[in-house]
Design a protein around this motif. Structure first.
Motif, PDB file in Angstrom:
ATOM      1  N   VAL A  47      -0.915   4.846 -15.839  1.00 18.65           N
ATOM      2  CA  VAL A  47       0.507   4.983 -15.517  1.00 18.65           C
ATOM      3  C   VAL A  47       0.768   6.309 -14.807  1.00 18.65           C
ATOM      4  O   VAL A  47       1.523   6.375 -13.829  1.00 18.65           O
ATOM      5  CB  VAL A  47       1.359   4.879 -16.801  1.00 18.65           C
ATOM      6  N   ALA A  48       0.124   7.371 -15.284  1.00 16.35           N
ATOM      7  CA  ALA A  48       0.301   8.681 -14.652  1.00 16.35           C
ATOM      8  C   ALA A  48      -0.223   8.674 -13.221  1.00 16.35           C
ATOM      9  O   ALA A  48       0.389   9.261 -12.320  1.00 16.35           O
ATOM     10  CB  ALA A  48      -0.411   9.754 -15.475  1.00 16.35           C
ATOM     11  N   ALA A  49      -1.355   7.993 -13.017  1.00 15.64           N
ATOM     12  CA  ALA A  49      -1.924   7.920 -11.668  1.00 15.64           C
ATOM     13  C   ALA A  49      -1.005   7.155 -10.735  1.00 15.64           C
ATOM     14  O   ALA A  49      -0.789   7.555  -9.582  1.00 15.64           O
ATOM     15  CB  ALA A  49      -3.302   7.264 -11.723  1.00 15.64           C
ATOM     16  N   ARG A  50      -0.447   6.042 -11.230  1.00 20.17           N
ATOM     17  CA  ARG A  50       0.494   5.277 -10.405  1.00 20.17           C
ATOM     18  C   ARG A  50       1.730   6.104 -10.084  1.00 20.17           C
ATOM     19  O   ARG A  50       2.270   6.048  -8.978  1.00 20.17           O
ATOM     20  CB  ARG A  50       0.888   3.980 -11.111  1.00 20.17           C
ATOM     21  N   GLY A  51       2.173   6.886 -11.060  1.00 24.51           N
ATOM     22  CA  GLY A  51       3.328   7.743 -10.822  1.00 24.51           C
ATOM     23  C   GLY A  51       3.040   8.801  -9.775  1.00 24.51           C
ATOM     24  O   GLY A  51       3.897   9.114  -8.940  1.00 24.51           O
ATOM     25  N   ALA A  52       1.820   9.344  -9.812  1.00 18.86           N
ATOM     26  CA  ALA A  52       1.444  10.351  -8.821  1.00 18.86           C
ATOM     27  C   ALA A  52       1.395   9.748  -7.425  1.00 18.86           C
ATOM     28  O   ALA A  52       1.837  10.362  -6.446  1.00 18.86           O
ATOM     29  CB  ALA A  52       0.089  10.958  -9.187  1.00 18.86           C
ATOM     30  N   VAL A  53       0.854   8.521  -7.335  1.00 15.89           N
ATOM     31  CA  VAL A  53       0.804   7.834  -6.039  1.00 15.89           C
ATOM     32  C   VAL A  53       2.212   7.557  -5.535  1.00 15.89           C
ATOM     33  O   VAL A  53       2.530   7.776  -4.359  1.00 15.89           O
ATOM     34  CB  VAL A  53      -0.002   6.524  -6.153  1.00 15.89           C
ATOM     35  N   ALA A  69      -0.638   2.134   1.237  1.00 22.29           N
ATOM     36  CA  ALA A  69      -0.688   1.040   0.262  1.00 22.29           C
ATOM     37  C   ALA A  69      -1.782   0.040   0.610  1.00 22.29           C
ATOM     38  O   ALA A  69      -2.513  -0.443  -0.262  1.00 22.29           O
ATOM     39  CB  ALA A  69       0.669   0.345   0.191  1.00 22.29           C
ATOM     40  N   ILE A  70      -1.918  -0.258   1.893  1.00 21.95           N
ATOM     41  CA  ILE A  70      -2.921  -1.234   2.303  1.00 21.95           C
ATOM     42  C   ILE A  70      -4.324  -0.655   2.180  1.00 21.95           C
ATOM     43  O   ILE A  70      -5.267  -1.353   1.802  1.00 21.95           O
ATOM     44  CB  ILE A  70      -2.623  -1.724   3.731  1.00 21.95           C
ATOM     45  N   ARG A  71      -4.473   0.640   2.466  1.00 19.94           N
ATOM     46  CA  ARG A  71      -5.782   1.276   2.264  1.00 19.94           C
ATOM     47  C   ARG A  71      -6.199   1.168   0.797  1.00 19.94           C
ATOM     48  O   ARG A  71      -7.360   0.885   0.483  1.00 19.94           O
ATOM     49  CB  ARG A  71      -5.719   2.748   2.686  1.00 19.94           C
ATOM     50  N   GLU A  72      -5.249   1.356  -0.118  1.00 18.45           N
ATOM     51  CA  GLU A  72      -5.552   1.252  -1.544  1.00 18.45           C
ATOM     52  C   GLU A  72      -5.992  -0.164  -1.908  1.00 18.45           C
ATOM     53  O   GLU A  72      -6.955  -0.354  -2.660  1.00 18.45           O
ATOM     54  CB  GLU A  72      -4.328   1.645  -2.367  1.00 18.45           C
ATOM     55  N   VAL A  73      -5.299  -1.168  -1.367  1.00 20.79           N
ATOM     56  CA  VAL A  73      -5.679  -2.555  -1.638  1.00 20.79           C
ATOM     57  C   VAL A  73      -7.075  -2.835  -1.105  1.00 20.79           C
ATOM     58  O   VAL A  73      -7.916  -3.454  -1.769  1.00 20.79           O
ATOM     59  CB  VAL A  73      -4.652  -3.523  -1.011  1.00 20.79           C
ATOM     60  N   ILE A  74      -7.345  -2.365   0.111  1.00 20.63           N
ATOM     61  CA  ILE A  74      -8.651  -2.593   0.728  1.00 20.63           C
ATOM     62  C   ILE A  74      -9.764  -1.954  -0.096  1.00 20.63           C
ATOM     63  O   ILE A  74     -10.850  -2.514  -0.253  1.00 20.63           O
ATOM     64  CB  ILE A  74      -8.649  -2.049   2.172  1.00 20.63           C
ATOM     65  N   GLU A  75      -9.491  -0.769  -0.645  1.00 19.16           N
ATOM     66  CA  GLU A  75     -10.512  -0.064  -1.423  1.00 19.16           C
ATOM     67  C   GLU A  75     -10.763  -0.697  -2.785  1.00 19.16           C
ATOM     68  O   GLU A  75     -11.847  -0.551  -3.348  1.00 19.16           O
ATOM     69  CB  GLU A  75     -10.092   1.398  -1.612  1.00 19.16           C
ATOM     70  N   THR A  76      -9.767  -1.384  -3.325  1.00 20.91           N
ATOM     71  CA  THR A  76      -9.895  -1.898  -4.689  1.00 20.91           C
ATOM     72  C   THR A  76     -10.152  -3.399  -4.757  1.00 20.91           C
ATOM     73  O   THR A  76     -10.583  -3.894  -5.796  1.00 20.91           O
ATOM     74  CB  THR A  76      -8.617  -1.586  -5.500  1.00 20.91           C
ATOM     75  N   GLU A  77      -9.882  -4.114  -3.673  1.00 19.44           N
ATOM     76  CA  GLU A  77     -10.097  -5.560  -3.678  1.00 19.44           C
ATOM     77  C   GLU A  77     -11.234  -5.923  -2.730  1.00 19.44           C
ATOM     78  O   GLU A  77     -11.291  -5.421  -1.610  1.00 19.44           O
ATOM     79  CB  GLU A  77      -8.825  -6.301  -3.246  1.00 19.44           C
ATOM     80  N   PRO A  78     -12.137  -6.783  -3.144  1.00 15.75           N
ATOM     81  CA  PRO A  78     -13.250  -7.167  -2.270  1.00 15.75           C
ATOM     82  C   PRO A  78     -12.763  -7.972  -1.071  1.00 15.75           C
ATOM     83  O   PRO A  78     -11.734  -8.642  -1.121  1.00 15.75           O
ATOM     84  CB  PRO A  78     -14.140  -8.024  -3.186  1.00 15.75           C
ATOM     85  N   THR A  79     -13.530  -7.870   0.001  1.00 16.81           N
ATOM     86  CA  THR A  79     -13.228  -8.655   1.192  1.00 16.81           C
ATOM     87  C   THR A  79     -13.801 -10.056   1.031  1.00 16.81           C
ATOM     88  O   THR A  79     -14.936 -10.225   0.610  1.00 16.81           O
ATOM     89  CB  THR A  79     -13.843  -7.995   2.438  1.00 16.81           C
ATOM     90  N   GLY A  80     -13.006 -11.056   1.357  1.00 16.73           N
ATOM     91  CA  GLY A  80     -13.461 -12.438   1.260  1.00 16.73           C
ATOM     92  C   GLY A  80     -12.940 -13.249   2.422  1.00 16.73           C
ATOM     93  O   GLY A  80     -12.099 -12.785   3.201  1.00 16.73           O
ATOM     94  N   PRO A  81     -13.414 -14.478   2.563  1.00 15.44           N
ATOM     95  CA  PRO A  81     -12.963 -15.336   3.668  1.00 15.44           C
ATOM     96  C   PRO A  81     -11.454 -15.529   3.696  1.00 15.44           C
ATOM     97  O   PRO A  81     -10.870 -15.722   4.763  1.00 15.44           O
ATOM     98  CB  PRO A  81     -13.687 -16.662   3.400  1.00 15.44           C
TER      99      PRO A  81
END
Length: 370
Positions: A47-53, A69-81
């Motif tokens: 929660v603290a990390a999300r608050g900092a972001v 925001a999109i860079r964060e999604v790309i870094e945390t979610e795998p790439t798929g078809p």
């Protein structure tokens, strides 16, 4: 080690407190409570990390927040078809006009030994019966419409696409509010679709040794228009059919584009062109590629009359691309740009030769763009 009372005092979440109560009386109650406390602390840290972001993004402009925001999604979610869209490779090299060219009927650009001529055309208006001049397609929305239509053709393995059922969903996927009216986004996207459907492409190829050829490539064979009752004058496209030659060539030369990256740059025609171009180059590059500022200006400088103003704008655009994709092997200097060979995964696209997905559905999660 904390005493049991201190341990219990650090647990606050209702579901974790319920686990504590369920464990009371157990021989291992103290150990269980300690484990639950660790989970509470992990949640608190998240929660603290999300608050900092959120605090950091609050100081950003809208476009920078979207990229972050999109860079964060790309870094945390795998790439798929499901994250891949497709566009014709020719369009990755031969961009459309950046701004509205007005009444101009032709757009012409040269790329080394190759040339592109884009000719505006006419469409039959279902309300008036008149063949009306459509103008040349331009800007980011024209590129996004092409990306969507090419993707649907590849996904469905069909040159005919039902536009009315899919365009609004794609607009939402790109982060656009779907709004009607004279200045609404629906009208803007449909205008670019009509312009694309009416135009004709001519591509000139020269080998530099006395041989040349010119290809006439009309992207679309047919566009069905209708004017529904109560539509406030907005013409709707029922379906669009690619010209068979263009469709066959698209299936052979479809360039994958990560939908999340396209979303990050959906408001900028040049950034989309840069995204497409780098993706094309990375999939084919075997040795370092150097382009002078003059080369880059001819490729991406349609909005900048002088190389000086172009250099400033291009540096900013490339910096934004590298915000989202920090592993891109691109460097700018006083002479121009150096692009090093790299795995296309640096841009979240598969290597050349990867089979196209059949029937893949669009990604379900959209990054926050506020």
């Amino acid at each position: 080690m904390l005493g049991i009372e201190d341990t219990l005092a650090g647990i606050r979440d209702a579901d974790l407190l319920a686990e504590v109560e369920a464990a009371r009386g157990s021989f291992l109650f103290a150990t269980i409570a300690e484990t639950i406390l660790h989970r509470q602390r992990a949640r608190d840290a998240e929660v603290a990390a999300r608050g900092a972001v959120a605090g950091r993004r609050q100081a950003m402009g809208r476009d920078q927040r979207r990229r972050d925001a999109i860079r964060e999604v790309i870094e945390t979610e795998p790439t798929g078809p499901e994250n891949l869209q497709h566009i014709h490779s020719v369009l990755a090299l031969c961009g459309l006009p950046y701004r509205d060219p007005g009444d101009a009927r032709e757009f012409f650009r040269e790329y080394g030994r190759n040339s592109l001529s884009l000719l505006a055309g006419r469409l039959k208006n279902p309300a008036t019966g008149e063949m009306e001049f459509q103008g040349l397609p331009y800007g980011p929305k024209a590129r996004l419409v092409l990306l969507h239509l090419c993707t649907e053709a590849v996904r469905q393995r069909s040159p005919t696409i039902a536009v009315a059922d899919s365009l609004s969903g794609f607009m939402k996927e790109m982060g656009f509010a779907v709004t009607g009216g004279e200045r609404g986004t629906i009208r803007q996207f449909k205008e670019q679709l009509a312009r694309l459907a009416a135009c004709t492409l001519q591509i000139g190829l020269w080998d530099g040794a006395g041989s040349a050829s010119t290809l006439n490539v009309p992207p679309f064979r047919q566009l069905d228009l209708w004017l529904p009752q109560g539509a406030d004058g907005v013409v709707w496209q029922k379906s669009v059919q690619f010209h068979q030659d263009f469709y066959d060539n698209l299936i052979q030369h479809a360039l994958p584009v990560d939908i999340r990256a396209a979303r990050a740059f959906s408001g900028s025609a040049r950034k989309l062109d840069l995204l497409f171009w780098v993706g094309y180059r990375l999939r084919a590059l075997q040795r370092p590629l150097r382009l002078t500022w003059d080369n880059l200006h001819k490729q991406f400088g349609a909005d900048n009359a002088s190389i000086r103003s172009f250099r400033q704008a291009f540096k900013a655009d490339l910096a934004h691309l590298q915000e989202v994709f920090p592993k891109l092997p691109i460097r700018l200097d006083d002479t121009g740009m150096l692009l090093q060979p790299a795995d296309p995964s640096a841009l979240l696209i598969p290597p050349r030769g990867t089979k196209l997905p059949r029937g893949a559905k669009p990604a379900s999660r959209a990054a926050a763009t506020g």
